[in-house]
Design an enzyme around this catalytic site. Sequence first.
Site: not given
Ligand code: SAM
Length: 280
Positions: A31, A62, A86, A106, A138, A155-157, A162
């Site tokens: 990304q 959080h 983060d 992550e 994950g 806590d994913s996107t 992914p």
């Molecule tokens: N608080 C934010 C929200 O609710 O939009 C999300 C926080 S955090 C930055 C989201 C994280 O999920 C990203 O850093 C992303 O790289 C990670 N992520 C996405 N898909 C993933 C997967 N399959 N396994 C592990 N991490 C993943």
Amino acid sequence: MTNWHTDYHSPNRGLTFAISESLYTEKSRYQSIEIVETPEFGKVMLLDGVLMITEKDEFVYHEMLCHPSMISHPAPQNVLIIGGGDCGTITRVLEHPSVQKVVQVEIDEMVTRVAEQYFPQLTKARNDERVQLVFDDGIAYLKQLKGVFDVILVDSTDPVGPAQGLFRKAFLQDCYSALAEGGILCLQSESPWIDSLKPVIRKMNCDLRAIFPQVHVYSAAIQTYQAGLWLFQMASKLHNPLLVDAAERITKRGLSCQYYNAELHKAAFVLPEFVNQIIR
Ligand code: SAM
């Protein structure tokens, strides 16, 4: 001349905010990662242009992803965070004295590396001896584990790229298997105001109900997230969040929060009728 950024929540709506300075931009394997300075929210992290966290209000998301589940468990010792690069969620998990180990998986190491530079108040949590950072998918990580974790926080996107697999039933089933007896799973579950996300919310709830004996949906008002109302879905093997004495546990654990409190622990589970209709 003021620069503006719009975080599009759908093709026809978004959140626009002034940017005083662009501090960082890089594209990882997964990304684009941007950090901008803003007069309204302080530093802001954007992933693929989508607002992830702001200095001003990261505590809301959080605290509300972490504490309702952690407080609903009598003594969470082993915790898993999926995503969370983060480190804002780790920071809150470590506030619970019973925690002995937090594993964070992550997929994108660059997110954490950039957060270390611009959100050190969050990433300093990684130096705690109880923390293990794993940079992996994950979905794959969970497949190997049985009966390990007391709490799993996703806590994913959003459900794209992914993160898509984190919204599928197979992943939720793997979470169930990876949880110990009495384990609790909590996932961020998007905004009920965005039409394209309603089927995602409904399917997650339906899949969780097919796997777990108890599923509880709650909300938080997050001004910088899509449309300002955010949902979380808590799935529990045993403990009912509505039957715990949150005030007693918050006091005993010495939590000091800016959003979450004992009254909100219960009130957050009372949902607007249009949300009930989405998940029913
Ligand atoms: N608080 C934010 C929200 O609710 O939009 C999300 C926080 S955090 C930055 C989201 C994280 O999920 C990203 O850093 C992303 O790289 C990670 N992520 C996405 N898909 C993933 C997967 N399959 N396994 C592990 N991490 C993943």
